[in-house]
Motif scaffolding. Structure first.
Motif, short mmCIF file in Angstrom:
data_model
loop_
_atom_site.label_atom_id
_atom_site.label_comp_id
_atom_site.label_asym_id
_atom_site.label_seq_id
_atom_site.Cartn_x
_atom_site.Cartn_y
_atom_site.Cartn_z
N ARG A 38 0.84 -1.20 0.00
CA ARG A 38 0.00 0.00 0.00
C ARG A 38 0.87 1.23 0.00
O ARG A 38 2.04 1.19 0.34
N VAL A 39 0.24 2.33 -0.41
CA VAL A 39 0.90 3.64 -0.35
C VAL A 39 0.04 4.53 0.54
O VAL A 39 -1.18 4.50 0.47
N ASP A 40 0.69 5.32 1.38
CA ASP A 40 0.01 6.17 2.35
C ASP A 40 0.24 7.63 1.98
O ASP A 40 1.35 8.15 2.09
N ALA A 41 -0.81 8.30 1.51
CA ALA A 41 -0.70 9.69 1.07
C ALA A 41 -0.26 10.63 2.19
O ALA A 41 0.50 11.58 1.95
N GLU A 42 -0.68 10.35 3.40
CA GLU A 42 -0.28 11.20 4.53
C GLU A 42 1.23 11.14 4.76
O GLU A 42 1.87 12.15 5.02
N ARG A 43 1.80 9.95 4.64
CA ARG A 43 3.25 9.83 4.81
C ARG A 43 4.00 10.51 3.66
O ARG A 43 5.09 11.05 3.87
N ILE A 44 3.42 10.50 2.46
CA ILE A 44 4.05 11.24 1.34
C ILE A 44 4.10 12.71 1.69
O ILE A 44 5.15 13.35 1.54
N ASP A 46 4.17 14.07 4.56
CA ASP A 46 5.09 14.29 5.68
C ASP A 46 6.54 13.99 5.33
O ASP A 46 7.42 14.13 6.17
N GLY A 47 6.79 13.55 4.08
CA GLY A 47 8.15 13.23 3.65
C GLY A 47 8.71 11.95 4.25
O GLY A 47 9.92 11.78 4.32
N ARG A 48 7.83 11.05 4.66
CA ARG A 48 8.26 9.77 5.22
C ARG A 48 8.09 8.66 4.19
O ARG A 48 7.35 8.83 3.21
N GLY A 68 9.32 1.62 2.41
CA GLY A 68 10.26 2.25 1.50
C GLY A 68 9.72 3.54 0.93
O GLY A 68 8.52 3.80 0.96
N ARG A 69 10.62 4.35 0.41
CA ARG A 69 10.23 5.63 -0.20
C ARG A 69 9.70 5.44 -1.62
O ARG A 69 9.04 6.31 -2.16
N SER A 70 9.98 4.28 -2.22
CA SER A 70 9.46 3.95 -3.55
C SER A 70 8.99 2.51 -3.51
O SER A 70 9.36 1.74 -2.61
N VAL A 71 8.20 2.12 -4.51
CA VAL A 71 7.76 0.73 -4.56
C VAL A 71 8.96 -0.20 -4.75
O VAL A 71 9.01 -1.29 -4.16
#
Length: 91
Positions: A38-44, A46-48, A68-71
């Motif tokens: 999954r990808v979490d928009a909130e963490r994007i 926040d730069g996490r 991870g920062r990328s898939v």
């Protein structure tokens, strides 16, 4: 419109692990392992690290998680952890 030639695309070894992600998830399911990415928009925002892979069940003695920062970074880390846990993922 193009016609579908098969259920899953063939993985291209030169284009990175992200192309094999669905194949990896399907293989894990066939081994009795429940898994998700999954990808979490909130963490994007926040730069996490926003990508998370989680798996458990089947031959895994305990659940596992990789972020991870990328898939690519996420799945790469997940593959290392799965192999350390004794699963020889064929991708």
């Amino acid at each position: 419109m193009t016609r579908a030639t098969g259920r899953w695309p063939k993985a291209d070894p030169d284009s990175g692990v992200e192309d094999a992600t669905l194949l990896i998830l399907e293989w894990l399911g066939e081994q009795g392992v429940g898994a998700m990415i999954r990808v979490d928009a909130e963490r994007i925002r926040d730069g996490r690290p926003a990508w998370t892979f989680a798996a458990g069940g089947g031959p895994l003695l305990e659940g596992m998680r990789a972020d991870g920062r990328s898939v690519t970074e996420c799945i790469g880390g997940a593959l290392l952890k799965l192999r350390e846990a004794g699963l020889d993922v064929p991708f």
